[in-house]
Write a protein that holds these residues in place. Structure first.
Motif, PDB file in Angstrom:
ATOM      1  N   LEU A  99      -8.446  40.940  31.448  1.00  0.00           N
ATOM      2  CA  LEU A  99      -9.935  40.978  32.213  1.00  0.00           C
ATOM      3  C   LEU A  99     -10.534  42.186  31.567  1.00  0.00           C
ATOM      4  CD1 LEU A  99      -9.491  40.643  35.793  1.00  0.00           C
ATOM      5  CD2 LEU A  99     -10.049  38.146  34.116  1.00  0.00           C
ATOM      6  N   LEU A 100     -12.015  42.081  30.813  1.00  0.00           N
ATOM      7  CA  LEU A 100     -12.246  43.536  30.449  1.00  0.00           C
ATOM      8  C   LEU A 100     -13.523  43.810  30.325  1.00  0.00           C
ATOM      9  CD1 LEU A 100     -12.104  45.703  27.792  1.00  0.00           C
ATOM     10  CD2 LEU A 100     -12.725  43.745  26.263  1.00  0.00           C
ATOM     11  N   HIS A 101     -13.993  44.724  30.921  1.00  0.00           N
ATOM     12  CA  HIS A 101     -15.833  45.028  31.390  1.00  0.00           C
ATOM     13  C   HIS A 101     -16.882  45.782  30.870  1.00  0.00           C
ATOM     14  CE1 HIS A 101     -14.746  49.565  30.770  1.00  0.00           C
ATOM     15  NE2 HIS A 101     -13.361  49.144  30.812  1.00  0.00           N
ATOM     16  N   GLY A 102     -17.766  45.472  30.739  1.00  0.00           N
ATOM     17  CA  GLY A 102     -18.743  45.820  30.363  1.00  0.00           C
ATOM     18  C   GLY A 102     -18.547  47.933  29.665  1.00  0.00           C
ATOM     19  N   PHE A 103     -19.760  47.925  29.819  1.00  0.00           N
ATOM     20  CA  PHE A 103     -20.770  49.236  29.090  1.00  0.00           C
ATOM     21  C   PHE A 103     -20.379  50.167  30.417  1.00  0.00           C
ATOM     22  CE2 PHE A 103     -24.351  51.886  27.947  1.00  0.00           C
ATOM     23  CZ  PHE A 103     -23.347  52.898  27.664  1.00  0.00           C
ATOM     24  N   ILE A 104     -20.044  51.195  30.385  1.00  0.00           N
ATOM     25  CA  ILE A 104     -20.075  52.361  31.283  1.00  0.00           C
ATOM     26  C   ILE A 104     -19.253  51.417  32.783  1.00  0.00           C
ATOM     27  CG2 ILE A 104     -21.416  54.170  32.758  1.00  0.00           C
ATOM     28  CD1 ILE A 104     -23.114  54.000  30.502  1.00  0.00           C
ATOM     29  N   ASP A 105     -18.599  50.946  33.018  1.00  0.00           N
ATOM     30  CA  ASP A 105     -17.590  50.148  34.403  1.00  0.00           C
ATOM     31  C   ASP A 105     -16.681  50.402  33.449  1.00  0.00           C
ATOM     32  OD1 ASP A 105     -18.206  48.724  36.186  1.00  0.00           O
ATOM     33  OD2 ASP A 105     -19.145  46.981  35.674  1.00  0.00           O
ATOM     34  N   ASN A 106     -15.794  49.382  35.310  1.00  0.00           N
ATOM     35  CA  ASN A 106     -14.160  49.676  34.859  1.00  0.00           C
ATOM     36  C   ASN A 106     -13.709  48.358  35.763  1.00  0.00           C
ATOM     37  OD1 ASN A 106     -14.081  50.432  37.743  1.00  0.00           O
ATOM     38  ND2 ASN A 106     -14.279  52.165  37.189  1.00  0.00           N
ATOM     39  N   ARG A 107     -12.703  48.632  35.895  1.00  0.00           N
ATOM     40  CA  ARG A 107     -11.780  46.711  36.098  1.00  0.00           C
ATOM     41  C   ARG A 107     -12.635  46.168  37.575  1.00  0.00           C
ATOM     42  NH1 ARG A 107      -7.273  48.181  39.036  1.00  0.00           N
ATOM     43  NH2 ARG A 107      -6.320  50.164  39.547  1.00  0.00           N
ATOM     44  N   SER A 108     -12.980  47.519  38.399  1.00  0.00           N
ATOM     45  CA  SER A 108     -13.584  47.279  39.995  1.00  0.00           C
ATOM     46  C   SER A 108     -14.391  45.982  39.875  1.00  0.00           C
ATOM     47  CB  SER A 108     -13.648  48.371  40.310  1.00  0.00           C
ATOM     48  OG  SER A 108     -14.941  48.941  40.213  1.00  0.00           O
ATOM     49  N   VAL A 109     -15.296  45.928  38.869  1.00  0.00           N
ATOM     50  CA  VAL A 109     -16.348  44.776  38.516  1.00  0.00           C
ATOM     51  C   VAL A 109     -15.437  43.525  38.955  1.00  0.00           C
ATOM     52  CG1 VAL A 109     -15.910  44.128  35.845  1.00  0.00           C
ATOM     53  CG2 VAL A 109     -18.663  43.635  37.311  1.00  0.00           C
ATOM     54  N   PHE A 110     -14.857  43.319  39.016  1.00  0.00           N
ATOM     55  CA  PHE A 110     -13.483  41.841  38.752  1.00  0.00           C
ATOM     56  C   PHE A 110     -13.086  41.831  39.943  1.00  0.00           C
ATOM     57  CE2 PHE A 110     -13.598  43.197  33.778  1.00  0.00           C
ATOM     58  CZ  PHE A 110     -14.349  41.225  33.305  1.00  0.00           C
ATOM     59  N   VAL A 111     -12.934  42.153  40.602  1.00  0.00           N
ATOM     60  CA  VAL A 111     -12.640  42.274  42.457  1.00  0.00           C
ATOM     61  C   VAL A 111     -12.138  40.616  42.141  1.00  0.00           C
ATOM     62  CG1 VAL A 111     -12.679  42.905  44.358  1.00  0.00           C
ATOM     63  CG2 VAL A 111     -12.565  44.884  42.727  1.00  0.00           C
ATOM     64  N   LEU A 112     -13.366  40.430  43.087  1.00  0.00           N
ATOM     65  CA  LEU A 112     -13.539  39.153  43.659  1.00  0.00           C
ATOM     66  C   LEU A 112     -13.336  37.910  42.285  1.00  0.00           C
ATOM     67  CD1 LEU A 112     -17.231  39.214  45.157  1.00  0.00           C
ATOM     68  CD2 LEU A 112     -15.024  39.682  46.238  1.00  0.00           C
ATOM     69  N   LEU A 113     -13.212  38.190  41.200  1.00  0.00           N
ATOM     70  CA  LEU A 113     -13.963  36.858  39.678  1.00  0.00           C
ATOM     71  C   LEU A 113     -11.439  36.982  40.335  1.00  0.00           C
ATOM     72  CD1 LEU A 113     -13.891  35.019  37.629  1.00  0.00           C
ATOM     73  CD2 LEU A 113     -13.764  37.021  35.927  1.00  0.00           C
ATOM     74  N   ARG A 114     -11.315  38.307  40.160  1.00  0.00           N
ATOM     75  CA  ARG A 114      -9.582  39.097  40.357  1.00  0.00           C
ATOM     76  C   ARG A 114      -9.261  37.422  41.070  1.00  0.00           C
ATOM     77  NH1 ARG A 114      -6.037  43.244  37.534  1.00  0.00           N
ATOM     78  NH2 ARG A 114      -3.618  42.382  38.571  1.00  0.00           N
ATOM     79  N   ARG A 115      -9.523  37.667  41.900  1.00  0.00           N
ATOM     80  CA  ARG A 115      -9.381  36.873  43.613  1.00  0.00           C
ATOM     81  C   ARG A 115      -9.078  35.469  43.385  1.00  0.00           C
ATOM     82  NH1 ARG A 115     -12.074  39.041  48.235  1.00  0.00           N
ATOM     83  NH2 ARG A 115     -10.805  41.120  47.854  1.00  0.00           N
ATOM     84  N   SER A 116     -10.453  34.555  42.904  1.00  0.00           N
ATOM     85  CA  SER A 116     -10.229  34.017  42.504  1.00  0.00           C
ATOM     86  C   SER A 116      -9.610  33.085  41.747  1.00  0.00           C
ATOM     87  CB  SER A 116     -11.626  33.238  42.101  1.00  0.00           C
ATOM     88  OG  SER A 116     -12.271  31.900  41.731  1.00  0.00           O
ATOM     89  N   LEU A 117      -9.177  33.841  40.348  1.00  0.00           N
ATOM     90  CA  LEU A 117      -7.983  33.450  39.822  1.00  0.00           C
ATOM     91  C   LEU A 117      -6.602  32.839  39.785  1.00  0.00           C
ATOM     92  CD1 LEU A 117      -9.717  34.876  36.192  1.00  0.00           C
ATOM     93  CD2 LEU A 117      -9.317  32.328  37.072  1.00  0.00           C
ATOM     94  N   ALA A 118      -6.492  34.126  40.837  1.00  0.00           N
ATOM     95  CA  ALA A 118      -5.495  34.351  41.326  1.00  0.00           C
ATOM     96  C   ALA A 118      -4.763  32.998  42.535  1.00  0.00           C
ATOM     97  CB  ALA A 118      -4.730  35.843  42.210  1.00  0.00           C
ATOM     98  N   GLN A 119      -6.323  32.771  43.464  1.00  0.00           N
ATOM     99  CA  GLN A 119      -6.269  31.861  44.721  1.00  0.00           C
ATOM    100  C   GLN A 119      -5.541  30.492  43.829  1.00  0.00           C
ATOM    101  OE1 GLN A 119      -9.526  32.402  46.747  1.00  0.00           O
ATOM    102  NE2 GLN A 119      -8.121  34.313  48.158  1.00  0.00           N
ATOM    103  N   HIS A 120      -6.539  30.307  42.284  1.00  0.00           N
ATOM    104  CA  HIS A 120      -6.567  28.958  41.313  1.00  0.00           C
ATOM    105  C   HIS A 120      -5.223  28.837  40.815  1.00  0.00           C
ATOM    106  CE1 HIS A 120     -10.063  29.459  44.492  1.00  0.00           C
ATOM    107  NE2 HIS A 120      -9.694  28.123  44.553  1.00  0.00           N
ATOM    108  N   GLY A 121      -4.674  28.873  40.762  1.00  0.00           N
ATOM    109  CA  GLY A 121      -3.421  28.894  39.506  1.00  0.00           C
ATOM    110  C   GLY A 121      -2.434  28.974  39.647  1.00  0.00           C
TER     111      GLY A 121
END
Length: 286
Positions: free
Chosen positions: A79-101
């Motif tokens: 997971l690669l974040h955008g400009f002036i951001d960090n990995r916290s933007v993927f908290v919900l997406l990461r949870r979704s991917l982890a729960q399904h597969g």
């Protein structure tokens, strides 16, 4: 997901002062804007938690004598974040991917002081090599939001990363360059995201035999993309699927559950070898 209550007081004003054919669009824009503001507030609270790099370790495997049904192992997802951001933007997406597969998931933070897409792409390449070594996998999938998708694309097309990246999913990435926020041109990396920049011209060059499959999600209310279609992948040598998302803005793309479902489907289609087909009418989420 609907945010009708957040904008209900403004709906009568739209109906009164705007032509009928514009009322629906204006209400939808108000909903998307309200959702963007809510997501921004939440992300500001989470931002400090994602400022450090996550711990990197080999995936935990069950004991060798544990009975397991035969399953096809899935590539790790970066997971690669955008400009002036960090990995916290993927908290919900990461949870979704982890729960399904049961995918091995890792995020990469590149410095907010990064001034060159090429340098960030080289960093991504080293990170992916490290993941492959630790997991024993030959290829990975990458999900990039905004600038993160452009960095990953440069790695794939210009640094030979197509032998490592099976699928690249981009969310609101300025593949064609964006003219939004002209006052931000003082930052070198913003200038690289402008139409006609040297970096984007390099990405327009031929890429015969590129093995990576591209899936680009673009939103009809993305305030960062100007024009909106610049978030689509348009290259004759690339295997690309562009998915229009209706009803949300730029910040919601890595957060909304409907988009997360679309991302999972894109990754699963690549895993099974299914030919990607465009969704009829795109993806409506609000």
């Amino acid at each position: 997901m609907k945010v009708t209550r957040a904008v209900a007081p403004l709906v009568p004003l739209c109906e009164r002062f705007l032509p009928t054919r514009l009322t629906g669009l204006s209400v939808a824009l108000l909903k998307a804007t309200a959702l963007e503001l809510a997501i921004l507030a939440g992300h500001l609270l989470l931002y400090p938690s994602g400022m450090t790099q996550e711990r990197r370790a080999a995936p935990t495997l069950p004991p060798s004598d544990t009975p397991r049904l035969p399953t096809e192992e899935k590539p790790p997802v970066v997971l690669l974040h955008g400009f002036i951001d960090n990995r916290s933007v993927f908290v919900l997406l990461r949870r979704s991917l982890a729960q399904h597969g049961g995918r091995h998931l890792e995020s990469l933070n590149y410095s907010p002081l990064t001034c060159d897409i090429r340098a960030a792409a080289e960093l991504l390449g080293r990170h992916i090599e490290d993941i492959c070594e630790r997991t024993g996998q030959e290829r990975v999938d990458v999900v990039g939001h905004s600038l993160g998708g452009l960095i990953a694309r440069y790695y794939v097309q210009r640094l030979g990363g197509d032998h490592r990246v099976r699928t690249l999913v981009t969310l609101g990435t300025p593949h064609g360059g964006t003219r939004a926020v002209p006052l931000a041109d003082a930052h070198p990396i913003v200038r690289q995201m402008r139409p006609g920049s040297e970096v984007l011209e390099e990405l327009r060059e031929p890429a015969p035999g590129c093995r990576t499959h591209f899936v680009a999600f673009w939103s009809d209310f993305d305030h960062v993309m100007a024009p909106l279609e610049s978030a689509c992948v348009d290259h004759p040598d690339l295997m690309a699927q562009n998915i229009r998302v209706t009803g949300i803005g730029h910040l919601a793309l890595p957060v909304h559950p409907a988009v997360a479902t679309g991302i999972r489907e894109a990754l699963d289609n690549s895993r099974t070898g299914a030919r990607a087909t465009a969704r009829p009418g795109g993806l409506t989420v609000a």
